[in-house]
Each structure stands twice: as structure tokens, then as C-alpha cells.
Design a protein around this motif. Structure first.
Motif, PDB file in Angstrom:
ATOM      1  N   VAL A   1       0.837  -1.195   0.000  1.00  0.00           N
ATOM      2  CA  VAL A   1       0.000   0.000   0.000  1.00  0.00           C
ATOM      3  C   VAL A   1       0.876   1.249   0.000  1.00  0.00           C
ATOM      4  O   VAL A   1       0.606   2.219  -0.704  1.00  0.00           O
ATOM      5  CB  VAL A   1      -0.913   0.007   1.229  1.00  0.00           C
ATOM      6  CG1 VAL A   1      -1.687   1.305   1.315  1.00  0.00           C
ATOM      7  CG2 VAL A   1      -1.860  -1.163   1.179  1.00  0.00           C
TER       8      VAL A   1
ATOM      9  N   LYS B   1      -0.098   6.832   2.956  1.00  0.00           N
ATOM     10  CA  LYS B   1      -0.925   5.632   3.058  1.00  0.00           C
ATOM     11  C   LYS B   1      -2.401   5.852   3.407  1.00  0.00           C
ATOM     12  O   LYS B   1      -3.288   5.303   2.741  1.00  0.00           O
ATOM     13  CB  LYS B   1      -0.309   4.696   4.096  1.00  0.00           C
ATOM     14  CG  LYS B   1       0.374   3.526   3.517  1.00  0.00           C
ATOM     15  CD  LYS B   1       0.726   2.526   4.580  1.00  0.00           C
ATOM     16  CE  LYS B   1       1.453   3.164   5.731  1.00  0.00           C
ATOM     17  NZ  LYS B   1       1.667   2.204   6.838  1.00  0.00           N
ATOM     18  N   PRO B   2      -2.678   6.597   4.441  1.00  0.00           N
ATOM     19  CA  PRO B   2      -4.078   6.711   4.845  1.00  0.00           C
ATOM     20  C   PRO B   2      -5.017   7.142   3.734  1.00  0.00           C
ATOM     21  O   PRO B   2      -6.209   6.827   3.765  1.00  0.00           O
ATOM     22  CB  PRO B   2      -4.013   7.760   5.962  1.00  0.00           C
ATOM     23  CG  PRO B   2      -2.685   7.564   6.550  1.00  0.00           C
ATOM     24  CD  PRO B   2      -1.787   7.250   5.391  1.00  0.00           C
TER      25      PRO B   2
ATOM     26  N   TYR C   1      -6.331   4.088   2.265  1.00  0.00           N
ATOM     27  CA  TYR C   1      -7.302   3.448   3.151  1.00  0.00           C
ATOM     28  C   TYR C   1      -8.619   4.202   3.152  1.00  0.00           C
ATOM     29  O   TYR C   1      -9.688   3.621   3.259  1.00  0.00           O
ATOM     30  CB  TYR C   1      -6.732   3.342   4.566  1.00  0.00           C
ATOM     31  CG  TYR C   1      -5.718   2.233   4.661  1.00  0.00           C
ATOM     32  CD1 TYR C   1      -6.114   0.938   4.959  1.00  0.00           C
ATOM     33  CD2 TYR C   1      -4.374   2.468   4.396  1.00  0.00           C
ATOM     34  CE1 TYR C   1      -5.199  -0.098   5.017  1.00  0.00           C
ATOM     35  CE2 TYR C   1      -3.450   1.438   4.452  1.00  0.00           C
ATOM     36  CZ  TYR C   1      -3.864   0.158   4.759  1.00  0.00           C
ATOM     37  OH  TYR C   1      -2.965  -0.859   4.797  1.00  0.00           O
TER      38      TYR C   1
ATOM     39  N   GLY D   1     -10.428   1.309   1.729  1.00  0.00           N
ATOM     40  CA  GLY D   1     -10.501   0.469   2.914  1.00  0.00           C
ATOM     41  C   GLY D   1      -9.303  -0.443   3.081  1.00  0.00           C
ATOM     42  O   GLY D   1      -9.138  -1.062   4.122  1.00  0.00           O
ATOM     43  N   GLY D   2      -8.466  -0.513   2.097  1.00  0.00           N
ATOM     44  CA  GLY D   2      -7.302  -1.390   2.212  1.00  0.00           C
ATOM     45  C   GLY D   2      -6.859  -1.893   0.863  1.00  0.00           C
ATOM     46  O   GLY D   2      -7.402  -1.520  -0.176  1.00  0.00           O
ATOM     47  N   LYS D   3      -5.847  -2.721   0.878  1.00  0.00           N
ATOM     48  CA  LYS D   3      -5.280  -3.197  -0.370  1.00  0.00           C
ATOM     49  C   LYS D   3      -6.282  -4.053  -1.140  1.00  0.00           C
ATOM     50  O   LYS D   3      -6.457  -3.890  -2.347  1.00  0.00           O
ATOM     51  CB  LYS D   3      -4.001  -3.991  -0.092  1.00  0.00           C
ATOM     52  CG  LYS D   3      -3.185  -4.257  -1.314  1.00  0.00           C
ATOM     53  CD  LYS D   3      -1.752  -4.608  -1.002  1.00  0.00           C
ATOM     54  CE  LYS D   3      -1.591  -5.895  -0.241  1.00  0.00           C
ATOM     55  NZ  LYS D   3      -0.246  -6.485  -0.458  1.00  0.00           N
TER      56      LYS D   3
END
Lengths: 230, 230
Positions: B58, B69-70, B73, B77-79
Motif C-alpha cells: 500500500v 498511506k491513509p 485506506y 478500505g485497504g489493499k
DNA sequence: TGCCATACTTACGAAGCCGTAGGTTACGGA
DNA sequence: TCCGTAACCTACGGCTTCGTAAGTATGGCA
């Protein structure tokens, strides 16, 4: 999350040393170097097949073998080492089988035999095939299925090349047709892996039917003309 | 190890806001939510294509987009979330193209059009194809190429099924032949991805040649009979 | 001009995993 | 019975990566 216990025995030829009714709890299994090595290869193959290279941890392999991590490092130097050996063996196996099938005969027989050989490999060494189909550690340049397939396709190319020349076709097209043929058999094999519906020999017969006669001239009930040895 | 700098611009339609000659150093780029989202999808597709799901972090995606990174997300929501969207879009694209090619015509024309469509997809959306060919996060049950291929194969099955019935063949064999045809085209496409030697249309013509006439009745210089729209 | 939503940051916590250093147990021959 | 060697273990160090908590800037709008 250890899901399996010590003695997993594939390569267990003389595991009898580990008495089932030892003095209380399961006596630790102590294998010879070669034995352990083979066992680790077996387990590694299985795990790599179902989770891929990156998805498999050394600890997991060790745990499933009932030993601790350093043992794996002792034998293979690391995860990549083990993986390399597994892949190498599988590639050899597959190549041997297919090459063996492509030695002599009329083109159509060669096709038959090769198709059958590939299906045979897939059936017998399913995990290996799954690994070869997946992709290797980092790059996919060498050691991948793509390159293995190419190796096989190259052999088919040679055969086709001769045939093309004899017929007055453009020999430069042999690679394309070789690739198409190999792809046809390979992907059908992958499909067959899940379905297992028609028997192996029948699948081979139909593949040959398609490759030889084409959709236009399909035979209703194709048969393999060659005699199976296995 | 960050190898690329902030503004990577694929989806840069109105990036002009980030003046090249800002007040000293490169002014930070501030996109709208939708813009950033699309950019992340683009970058994700590229990275997943060349390193696979597990091989891509990520942080790497974020870095290449010039954010932290955030942000990733926040959007996905994520990878896995990002990956899912990428794969979903690619599958839709490919399926649309192939399905569109399989709508009307004589079987042979359908074959032509479908083969051409697949090659077309591979050429245009190379990264997407590479992702679809690779394997997904954990299981490979759904969302994988295998299942996508099956989706396509199913359509071919229907067509073949009709044809088989009309000719009095066993319609239960349609899946096998469908799989073989799709496999032939798909793997040839994968090979062609590296070689790019004959032109797309020519490759399609040869594939049709093989599938239709078989090795036995190959035509020396096959041509596509249908008229390409693209 | 000042407010506020939205875009974006820095800074961690927790987990998993690779690989190794150094010590321990058991087997088999002398 | 003793000893050496081969097989194996515990216990870390170090690194990467995911994911989150909590705070900061920016630009449009009242």
C-alpha cells in the motif's frame, strides 16, 4: 495456526522407528537427512500449490513437517532454495513426459501422444502443475510456466516447421500455431483439473479431433489411433 | 526505497492547478476525491500487473501517487479493496468486449470476432490482462482468470451446443471444445503479448484457420472474412 | 474575512516473517 | 559404555507491512 501434526508421511519408508506406542507421548521423529529433505520437498510442493510462493511461510512448512524452521534452512538455505528445487523437479518431470511423447511418429500421432502426456502429467502431478501455472518469486522471466510452455512449444514448433515446409506453407508461422496448440491443450487441462468429467483418453481424443480436423470437419466420435502404453 | 516522485499523472486532466513554477518548491498537489481515486486505481493496476497482489505494498502505491498511506485506506478500505475494484473493472471490460463480439453471425464469424476481441483487449489493456492472468489474493475460487475464462467459455459453449445439436453431435461435449477454443486463443494472446510479431488481425486469422480447418486442412493464407469495425 | 468540510499528514502499534547464533539430544560405531 | 557427529531446538534481531489515531492545511463559500 498449526493445522497438522508431526508425522505427515509421504516419503515414510522406514518411519516405523517412531513407535506409535512409545514411552508415553509421541516420541520425536528423527529422520535421516535425505528423508527429511524429501519430506520437506513434498510438503513444500503441496503448500506452494495451494497458497503460492509468497503466501507460504517457512515456519508453516517446518511445522507441517514436525520440525522447526532451522531445519529447512539447513537443507535448502531458505524459502527460495526449496522452491527452486520443487520447481526444477516438476519442470523436468513435465518436460520429460512431453518430450518423450514427441519423439517419433506421424504428426497426428505426435499430437495425440503429447496431448495425452500433458493430461497425464496434470493428473499425476496436480500440485506440481498448479505451481508451474502460478508465477514464480519475483520476475517471471525464467522459470515460469510461460517459459516452460515455451520450451514445449519450441519442440512443437520444430515438428510443425518441417510439416509446413513440406506443404509449402510459411514456416515463420510455426511458432504461432505451436503456441495455439500448446495453449489449447494446457488450458483444457487446467479446466479438466476441476471437472474430471470425460476420461483422460477421451479428452485427448477430442483435443486431437479439434486440432486435426477443425470445427468444420469434426468427427462425431473421435478415437485415439495410437496405443497407450500407460 | 521510493523510486518515483510525486506527480505521476495519468488521470491528470486538470493538474494545472499545481503550478510548475510555484512559490519555491513543487507545490503539493491536491486533488478532488474522485480524481485521486481514479489515479490510485491506475497506479494500482500498473503495480499489481508487474508485481502481483502480494508483491505490491500500500505504501508503494501511495508513494507513487505522491500521497501517504491513509489516503488509500480512505478510498478503498485497504489493499484488497483497491484490488477488487481494479479486477472488477477489468473483468467487465474484457467480458463486454468478448460478449459484444459473440452476438450475431455464422459460427465461424463469431469465432473470428471473438478471437479478435480478445487480442484487442490484450493489446489495449495489457496490464489488466496481466492481472487477470495472475492469481487473486487468497483462494482462486472466484474472481480469478480461471473463472473469467469459464464465463467466456460458457458463452462459447452455448453457441457450440446449438451447432452440435444441429449436426447430431453429443452436446455434452460442448464445454470441452469451448474450453479448448478459449484456451487456444487466450494462451496465444499471452504469447503474442511478448512477441507482437504478426499483426493482431493476422494472428486472429491464423487462429481461426486452425480452429476451423484443423491442421489437416489448413489454408496457406487465411483471411478474416468479417469486416473489422475497429 | 472567517468558518468548515475535505484532502491529506505524521507517527505509531501490532503482527508476521525471514534468517541466524548458539545450544541440546539422540543414534550408531569403536 | 563412551564419544562424535548428524539432526534438531529455543530464542532472538531486524525488517517489512498492514492498518489506525489523531492532528494539520487548504480552498471554497457564507
Amino acid at each position: 495456526m498449526i493445522d497438522s501434526v508431526a508425522i505427515d508421511s509421504n516419503t515414510t519408508s522406514n518411519k516405523d522407528r517412531a513407535q506409535a506406542a512409545g514411552p508415553r507421548r509421541t516420541r520425536r521423529v528423527r529422520m535421516t537427512g535425505a528423508e527429511r529433505r524429501e519430506q520437506l520437498l513434498d510438503i513444500g510442493r503441496t503448500l506452494f500449490a495451494e497458497r503460492g510462493f509468497e503466501g507460504t511461510s517457512v515456519e508453516e512448512i517446518a511445522a507441517k513437517a514436525g520440525v522447526s524452521k532451522p531445519v529447512v534452512y539447513e537443507h535448502f538455505g531458505g524459502k527460495e532454495g526449496l522452491y527452486a528445487v520443487v520447481v526444477d523437479r516438476e519442470m523436468r518431470q513435465l518436460l520429460d513426459m512431453v518430450t518423450g511423447a514427441l519423439t517419433a511418429g506421424h504428426p497426428r500421432e505426435l499430437l495425440e501422444q503429447a496431448a495425452f502426456a500433458l493430461l497425464d502429467y496434470i493428473e499425476t502431478y496436480t500440485d506440481g502443475f498448479r505451481i508451474l501455472v502460478r508465477d514464480s518469486p519475483v520476475a517471471q522471466s525464467t522459470g515460469t510456466f510461460a517459459s516452460l510452455i515455451s520450451d514445449i512449444a519450441t519442440q512443437v514448433e520444430d515438428i510443425l516447421g518441417l510439416e509446413f515446409k513440406a506443404r509449402g506453407f510459411d514456416a515463420k508461422l510455426a511458432p504461432l500455431y505451436a503456441q495455439a496448440l500448446v495453449g489449447m491443450v494446457a488450458l483444457t487441462g487446467q479446466w479438466w483439473l476441476d471437472v474430471r468429467k470425460p476420461k483422460k483418453a477421451e479428452v485427448a481424443a477430442h483435443l486431437v479431433n479439434l486440432a486435426w480436423h477443425g470445427l468444420d470437419g469434426l468427427e462425431p466420435k473421435p478415437r485415439l489411433v495410437g496405443h497407450r502404453r500407460a
